[in-house]
Motif scaffolding. Structure first.
Motif, PDB file in Angstrom:
ATOM      1  N   ILE A 167       0.858  -1.176   0.000  1.00 41.90           N
ATOM      2  CA  ILE A 167       0.000   0.000   0.000  1.00 41.90           C
ATOM      3  C   ILE A 167       0.899   1.231   0.000  1.00 41.90           C
ATOM      4  CG2 ILE A 167      -1.792   1.261   1.251  1.00 41.90           C
ATOM      5  CD1 ILE A 167      -2.523  -1.416   2.611  1.00 41.90           C
ATOM      6  N   THR A 168       0.621   2.168  -0.894  1.00 46.40           N
ATOM      7  CA  THR A 168       1.378   3.420  -0.943  1.00 46.40           C
ATOM      8  C   THR A 168       0.389   4.586  -0.924  1.00 46.40           C
ATOM      9  OG1 THR A 168       1.402   3.652  -3.358  1.00 46.40           O
ATOM     10  CG2 THR A 168       3.110   2.255  -2.372  1.00 46.40           C
ATOM     11  N   ALA A 169       0.923   5.798  -0.994  1.00 45.40           N
ATOM     12  CA  ALA A 169       0.056   6.976  -1.023  1.00 45.40           C
ATOM     13  C   ALA A 169      -0.828   6.976  -2.263  1.00 45.40           C
ATOM     14  CB  ALA A 169       0.906   8.242  -0.982  1.00 45.40           C
ATOM     15  N   ASP A 170      -0.367   6.322  -3.332  1.00 48.30           N
ATOM     16  CA  ASP A 170      -1.097   6.350  -4.599  1.00 48.30           C
ATOM     17  C   ASP A 170      -1.746   5.016  -4.970  1.00 48.30           C
ATOM     18  OD1 ASP A 170      -0.211   9.025  -5.083  1.00 48.30           O
ATOM     19  OD2 ASP A 170       1.727   8.205  -5.716  1.00 48.30           O
ATOM     20  N   VAL A 171      -1.353   3.941  -4.305  1.00 49.69           N
ATOM     21  CA  VAL A 171      -1.816   2.610  -4.710  1.00 49.69           C
ATOM     22  C   VAL A 171      -2.427   1.871  -3.533  1.00 49.69           C
ATOM     23  CG1 VAL A 171      -1.153   0.382  -5.701  1.00 49.69           C
ATOM     24  CG2 VAL A 171      -0.021   2.478  -6.483  1.00 49.69           C
ATOM     25  N   PHE A 172      -3.667   1.432  -3.709  1.00 54.00           N
ATOM     26  CA  PHE A 172      -4.339   0.600  -2.703  1.00 54.00           C
ATOM     27  C   PHE A 172      -5.362  -0.263  -3.438  1.00 54.00           C
ATOM     28  CE2 PHE A 172      -7.119   0.594   1.395  1.00 54.00           C
ATOM     29  CZ  PHE A 172      -6.678  -0.681   1.676  1.00 54.00           C
ATOM     30  N   ASP A 173      -4.991  -1.524  -3.664  1.00 53.62           N
ATOM     31  CA  ASP A 173      -5.841  -2.454  -4.399  1.00 53.62           C
ATOM     32  C   ASP A 173      -7.141  -2.694  -3.630  1.00 53.62           C
ATOM     33  OD1 ASP A 173      -6.999  -4.574  -5.741  1.00 53.62           O
ATOM     34  OD2 ASP A 173      -5.127  -5.685  -5.976  1.00 53.62           O
ATOM     35  N   PRO A 174      -8.313  -2.551  -4.280  1.00 54.72           N
ATOM     36  CA  PRO A 174      -9.592  -2.828  -3.605  1.00 54.72           C
ATOM     37  C   PRO A 174      -9.670  -4.238  -3.037  1.00 54.72           C
ATOM     38  CG  PRO A 174      -9.968  -1.755  -5.716  1.00 54.72           C
ATOM     39  CD  PRO A 174      -8.513  -2.086  -5.659  1.00 54.72           C
ATOM     40  N   VAL A 175      -8.990  -5.187  -3.671  1.00 58.35           N
ATOM     41  CA  VAL A 175      -8.979  -6.556  -3.156  1.00 58.35           C
ATOM     42  C   VAL A 175      -8.302  -6.593  -1.792  1.00 58.35           C
ATOM     43  CG1 VAL A 175      -8.054  -8.887  -3.496  1.00 58.35           C
ATOM     44  CG2 VAL A 175      -9.078  -7.661  -5.417  1.00 58.35           C
ATOM     45  N   THR A 176      -7.201  -5.861  -1.660  1.00 58.89           N
ATOM     46  CA  THR A 176      -6.510  -5.791  -0.374  1.00 58.89           C
ATOM     47  C   THR A 176      -7.414  -5.183   0.688  1.00 58.89           C
ATOM     48  OG1 THR A 176      -4.345  -5.577  -1.447  1.00 58.89           O
ATOM     49  CG2 THR A 176      -4.507  -4.853   0.839  1.00 58.89           C
ATOM     50  N   GLN A 177      -8.138  -4.138   0.327  1.00 54.88           N
ATOM     51  CA  GLN A 177      -9.052  -3.524   1.280  1.00 54.88           C
ATOM     52  C   GLN A 177     -10.109  -4.518   1.740  1.00 54.88           C
ATOM     53  OE1 GLN A 177     -10.894   0.140   0.008  1.00 54.88           O
ATOM     54  NE2 GLN A 177     -12.294   0.199   1.760  1.00 54.88           N
ATOM     55  N   GLY A 178     -10.663  -5.294   0.815  1.00 52.21           N
ATOM     56  CA  GLY A 178     -11.661  -6.301   1.179  1.00 52.21           C
ATOM     57  C   GLY A 178     -11.087  -7.374   2.077  1.00 52.21           C
ATOM     58  N   LEU A 179      -9.830  -7.771   1.810  1.00 51.42           N
ATOM     59  CA  LEU A 179      -9.190  -8.785   2.638  1.00 51.42           C
ATOM     60  C   LEU A 179      -8.962  -8.274   4.059  1.00 51.42           C
ATOM     61  CD1 LEU A 179      -6.600 -10.258   0.110  1.00 51.42           C
ATOM     62  CD2 LEU A 179      -8.512 -11.487   1.154  1.00 51.42           C
ATOM     63  N   ILE A 180      -8.516  -7.016   4.183  1.00 54.13           N
ATOM     64  CA  ILE A 180      -8.296  -6.443   5.515  1.00 54.13           C
ATOM     65  C   ILE A 180      -9.610  -6.380   6.280  1.00 54.13           C
ATOM     66  CG2 ILE A 180      -7.598  -4.361   6.777  1.00 54.13           C
ATOM     67  CD1 ILE A 180      -5.679  -3.759   4.449  1.00 54.13           C
ATOM     68  N   ARG A 181     -10.639  -5.915   5.606  1.00 50.51           N
ATOM     69  CA  ARG A 181     -11.940  -5.757   6.249  1.00 50.51           C
ATOM     70  C   ARG A 181     -12.485  -7.097   6.739  1.00 50.51           C
ATOM     71  NH1 ARG A 181     -16.061  -1.854   5.892  1.00 50.51           N
ATOM     72  NH2 ARG A 181     -18.119  -2.680   6.396  1.00 50.51           N
ATOM     73  N   GLY A 182     -12.312  -8.127   5.956  1.00 56.90           N
ATOM     74  CA  GLY A 182     -12.897  -9.420   6.300  1.00 56.90           C
ATOM     75  C   GLY A 182     -12.000 -10.333   7.110  1.00 56.90           C
ATOM     76  N   ALA A 183     -10.761  -9.904   7.392  1.00 55.38           N
ATOM     77  CA  ALA A 183      -9.827 -10.768   8.115  1.00 55.38           C
ATOM     78  C   ALA A 183     -10.117 -10.775   9.607  1.00 55.38           C
ATOM     79  CB  ALA A 183      -8.391 -10.302   7.868  1.00 55.38           C
ATOM     80  N   ASP A 184      -9.660 -11.821  10.264  1.00 54.53           N
ATOM     81  CA  ASP A 184      -9.758 -11.878  11.719  1.00 54.53           C
ATOM     82  C   ASP A 184      -8.736 -10.962  12.368  1.00 54.53           C
ATOM     83  OD1 ASP A 184     -11.812 -14.035  12.024  1.00 54.53           O
ATOM     84  OD2 ASP A 184     -10.316 -15.139  10.873  1.00 54.53           O
ATOM     85  N   LEU A 185      -7.610 -10.768  11.688  1.00 55.47           N
ATOM     86  CA  LEU A 185      -6.609  -9.833  12.179  1.00 55.47           C
ATOM     87  C   LEU A 185      -5.689  -9.443  11.035  1.00 55.47           C
ATOM     88  CD1 LEU A 185      -3.533 -11.351  13.897  1.00 55.47           C
ATOM     89  CD2 LEU A 185      -5.239 -12.837  12.866  1.00 55.47           C
ATOM     90  N   ALA A 186      -4.964  -8.345  11.239  1.00 57.92           N
ATOM     91  CA  ALA A 186      -3.952  -7.897  10.287  1.00 57.92           C
ATOM     92  C   ALA A 186      -2.617  -7.807  10.998  1.00 57.92           C
ATOM     93  CB  ALA A 186      -4.332  -6.541   9.701  1.00 57.92           C
ATOM     94  N   VAL A 187      -1.550  -8.081  10.247  1.00 55.38           N
ATOM     95  CA  VAL A 187      -0.184  -7.836  10.730  1.00 55.38           C
ATOM     96  C   VAL A 187       0.367  -6.695   9.896  1.00 55.38           C
ATOM     97  CG1 VAL A 187       2.120  -8.780  11.077  1.00 55.38           C
ATOM     98  CG2 VAL A 187       0.117 -10.252  11.385  1.00 55.38           C
ATOM     99  N   LEU A 188       0.549  -5.539  10.524  1.00 54.78           N
ATOM    100  CA  LEU A 188       1.060  -4.353   9.839  1.00 54.78           C
ATOM    101  C   LEU A 188       2.576  -4.319  10.002  1.00 54.78           C
ATOM    102  CD1 LEU A 188       0.739  -1.594   8.436  1.00 54.78           C
ATOM    103  CD2 LEU A 188       0.280  -0.606  10.700  1.00 54.78           C
TER     104      LEU A 188
END
Length: 331
Positions: free
Chosen positions: A137-158
């Motif tokens: 993920i960058t200031a200009d790039v954020f794949d909608p698929v990634t957003q859906g995965l984050i939203r639906g995940a049990d947790l994220a590792v940043l």
């Protein structure tokens, strides 16, 4: 969130966060509205749910719902839960997936090596946890698929890159881009009380490349200029430093219990593949995992575990505990 929310509401809320189509969203929202306690403290949420339901219905009627997730990307959920690995370019996401699972993603010292989500299965004792590597993920790039995965995940590792002077800037770009959406990172997963569409995903902060000579100095700068209210883990995805602590934290964050099944005709249970259910889950939840007919026809069960006498007969609403053994009987 308002007090006295039912288990049915909370279950529907969790499923709503993971919904992959407008039809699924509508079904979950309707359950949430039905299960929402009716009192002054829930008036705002009641209205928000009704507005959200109306909006999804209009989308479905207009045929616009199909455009919400346009890629058509589908990833089957497996194991005890799903965690997604997110971060900026070269944060070490692919290396972390490779080190924690048996997956073999391409690992290279240049950005955007990962162009689509890559799953792997992380072993923890006798269960597996699904981890998903995602494009940066960058200031200009954020794949909608990634957003859906984050939203639906049990947790994220940043992941934060402490091996590069630009690591903190990359982290801030990730956070700013996420904060411009309805999908955010937080200590706990939840939906916003004032905006049902705003979702928070439980997150662990991976401070990667901690073995770099300048990592300690960069970590001090991170705490000063970009403090985050997230559990921190100092790791080296490449050399293995701190990975066992992170592995344990990932599993514990799922907050599930393991349940083993036993056939009435067998003396010993099947310890090879436990079922996992959220803590507070019931016998009926395990029956549903086996087959919906099993859940519909469940008469009772015998349970062996730390909270009951061996072979105690229980009904479908029995709350399960870690390492319970259950013998299901249908009528």
């Amino acid at each position: 969130m308002p007090a006295n929310l039912t288990q049915q509401y909370l279950k529907a809320e969790a499923e709503y966060r993971r919904a992959s189509s407008p039809e699924e969203e509508l079904e979950c929202l309707q359950v949430m509205l039905r299960e929402l306690p009716k009192h002054k403290g829930t008036d705002k949420l009641n209205a928000e749910l009704k507005q959200k339901i109306s909006k999804v219905k209009k989308e479905l009627e207009a045929g616009k719902g199909k455009g919400k997730r346009t890629s058509g990307f589908k990833l089957l959920r497996q194991g005890a839960g799903r965690g997604v690995i997110v971060g900026g370019p070269n944060a070490g996401k692919s290396q972390l997936l490779r080190s924690l699972t048996r997956a073999t993603p391409e690992v290279a010292p240049y950005p955007f090596t990962t162009r689509e989500p890559i799953p792997g299965m992380m072993p923890w004792e006798d269960v597996l946890v699904q981890l998903v590597d995602t494009p940066p993920i960058t200031a200009d790039v954020f794949d909608p698929v990634t957003q859906g995965l984050i939203r639906g995940a049990d947790l994220a590792v940043l992941l934060v890159d402490l091996g590069n002077d630009d690591g903190i800037d990359s982290l801030q770009a990730v956070l700013e881009h996420l904060n411009s959406t309805k999908t955010r990172l937080a200590r706990e997963s939840s939906l916003d009380e004032n905006d049902v569409g705003l979702s928070y995903t439980r997150t662990l902060l991976g401070l990667n490349k901690i073995d770099d000579p300048a990592a300690a100095e960069r970590l001090e700068m991170l705490h000063e200029f970009c403090p985050l209210d997230l559990p921190e883990f100092q790791i080296s995805a490449l050399h293995g430093t701190g990975l066992e602590d992170l592995r344990n934290a990932i599993y514990e964050a799922l907050d599930v219990v393991r349940v083993y099944t036993k056939l009435p005709t067998h003396k010993e249970p099947d310890y090879s593949r436990p079922f996992t259910v959220p803590r507070g889950g019931t016998l009926l939840d395990v029956a549903m995992l086996i087959h919906k007919d099993m859940a519909e026809n469940l008469k009772h069960a015998r349970v062996w575990g730390s909270h009951v006498h061996d072979g105690t007969a229980v009904k479908g609403d029995y709350v399960l505990h870690d390492k319970d053994v259950v013998e299901l009987h249908v009528g």
